[in-house]
Design a protein around this motif. Structure first.
Motif, PDB file in Angstrom:
ATOM      1  N   THR A   8     -38.722  10.977 -48.188  1.00  0.00           N
ATOM      2  CA  THR A   8     -39.104  11.949 -47.166  1.00  0.00           C
ATOM      3  C   THR A   8     -37.907  12.279 -46.274  1.00  0.00           C
ATOM      4  O   THR A   8     -37.697  13.445 -45.901  1.00  0.00           O
ATOM      5  CB  THR A   8     -40.286  11.420 -46.325  1.00  0.00           C
ATOM      6  N   GLN A  34     -45.936  16.794 -46.212  1.00  0.00           N
ATOM      7  CA  GLN A  34     -46.761  15.671 -46.672  1.00  0.00           C
ATOM      8  C   GLN A  34     -48.026  15.596 -45.821  1.00  0.00           C
ATOM      9  O   GLN A  34     -49.107  15.386 -46.318  1.00  0.00           O
ATOM     10  CB  GLN A  34     -45.960  14.376 -46.555  1.00  0.00           C
ATOM     11  N   ASP A  91     -43.740  17.524 -50.605  1.00  0.00           N
ATOM     12  CA  ASP A  91     -43.745  16.090 -50.347  1.00  0.00           C
ATOM     13  C   ASP A  91     -45.142  15.527 -50.565  1.00  0.00           C
ATOM     14  O   ASP A  91     -46.014  15.665 -49.724  1.00  0.00           O
ATOM     15  CB  ASP A  91     -43.277  15.807 -48.921  1.00  0.00           C
ATOM     16  N   GLU A  92     -45.344  14.893 -51.698  1.00  0.00           N
ATOM     17  CA  GLU A  92     -46.602  14.223 -52.047  1.00  0.00           C
ATOM     18  C   GLU A  92     -47.829  15.088 -51.792  1.00  0.00           C
ATOM     19  O   GLU A  92     -48.791  14.652 -51.166  1.00  0.00           O
ATOM     20  CB  GLU A  92     -46.704  12.888 -51.293  1.00  0.00           C
TER      21      GLU A  92
HETATM   22 MG    MG Z   1     -42.464   9.675 -47.889  1.00  0.00          MG
END
Ligand code: MG
Ligand code: ADP
Length: 258
Positions: free
Chosen positions: A57, A99, A177-178
């Motif tokens: 991240t 995320q 991000d995810e």
């Molecule tokens: Mg992360």
């Protein structure tokens, strides 16, 4: 007379969209990202994986401009954007879905995407932005929810909205991000299809993901991080067979082999 053979280059390798050289980020005594270099080619889906705390991240934050690197350089479409703020990078063609999903909760789904379009790369007027937003809601499967308040969406719909908002800025490179986190397997498959359609529309995608079947299905190439550093790079098969990668994942909750 012998024919002169042209230099052998694969088509995708001609065209670099993102290049990081020696990127580092220090938080006090912690080097969260340490001397990270990689190249992403046009049209490529590049995955960044690694155990929790590996620095993924933080790396994405360096790419999008949330943080300035402690050292190193970043080029976007051939331009050095190392010193550029987030908004300038967005205008230069970098889009990001976060995320932690954070749309404007009281605004409608359509308004949220319209904001993305207005914020984006080329100067767009409001009617154009509204129209582009409707197109993106179609593409991301949210058209039926256009007039709902953003806070009424389900988790999967939230993720779709986040992707739609990022795409609204007309990125050439999309950072994720995810975005599959918390999705059920069937929903993750839908999200995979969405990312694939983004690639097919000509956008290069760099994504962080810990769900290995998703990485296997989507990534053209995988960069593996551990303790801030890149420890391996290659195809999904190559990196998951790499002993250093296997040992980095040992004792973590992630099953490396999908
Ligand atoms: Mg992360
Ligand atoms: N803003 C911050 N301040 C201090 N430490 C941070 C900050 N952000 C991340 N870290 C630390 O940097 C390391 C990498 O974190 P992160 O990039 O979130 O890893 P990942 O996304 O791979 O799980 C972790 O040790 C984390 O605690």
């Amino acid at each position: 007379m012998t024919a002169v053979m042209p230099a052998r280059t694969t088509p995708d390798q001609g065209n670099v969209v993102l290049r990081a050289q020696g990127l580092s980020k220090r938080f006090g005594g912690l080097l969260a990202v340490q001397n990270v270099s990689f190249t992403q080619y046009a049209g490529e889906i590049l995955a960044v994986i690694g155990p929790n705390g590996a620095g993924k991240t933080t790396l994405l934050n360096l790419l999008s401009g949330v943080y300035r690197p402690t050292s190193g350089q970043l080029w976007l479409l051939g331009n050095d954007v190392t010193g550029h703020a987030m908004e300038a990078r967005c205008h230069a063609g970098l889009g990001r879905a976060f995320q932690i999903v954070r749309p404007f909760p009281e605004m409608t789904v359509h308004e949220n995407v319209t904001v993305g379009a207005l914020f984006g790369k080329r100067g767009m007027n409001l009617p154009q932005a509204r129209e582009r937003a409707y197109d993106l809601l179609e593409r991301t499967g949210l058209a039926a929810h256009a007039d709902k308040a953003a806070h009424e969406l389900t988790l999967l719909q939230d993720k779709r909205l986040e992707v739609a908002r990022a795409l609204a800025t007309q990125p050439q490179v999309l950072l994720l991000d995810e975005v599959m986190a918390g999705l059920r397997p069937a929903e993750a498959q839908e999200a995979v299809a969405l990312v694939r359609s983004v690639q097919e529309s000509g956008v290069s995608v760099l994504f962080i993901e810990h769900i290995m079947p998703v990485v296997r299905d989507l990534a053209d190439r995988v960069v593996v991080m551990d303790q801030g550093q890149v420890i391996a790079e290659g195809t999904y098969r190559e990196v998951t067979a790499n002993p250093q990668v296997v040992s980095a994942y040992l004792g973590t909750e992630t099953e490396l082999h999908a």
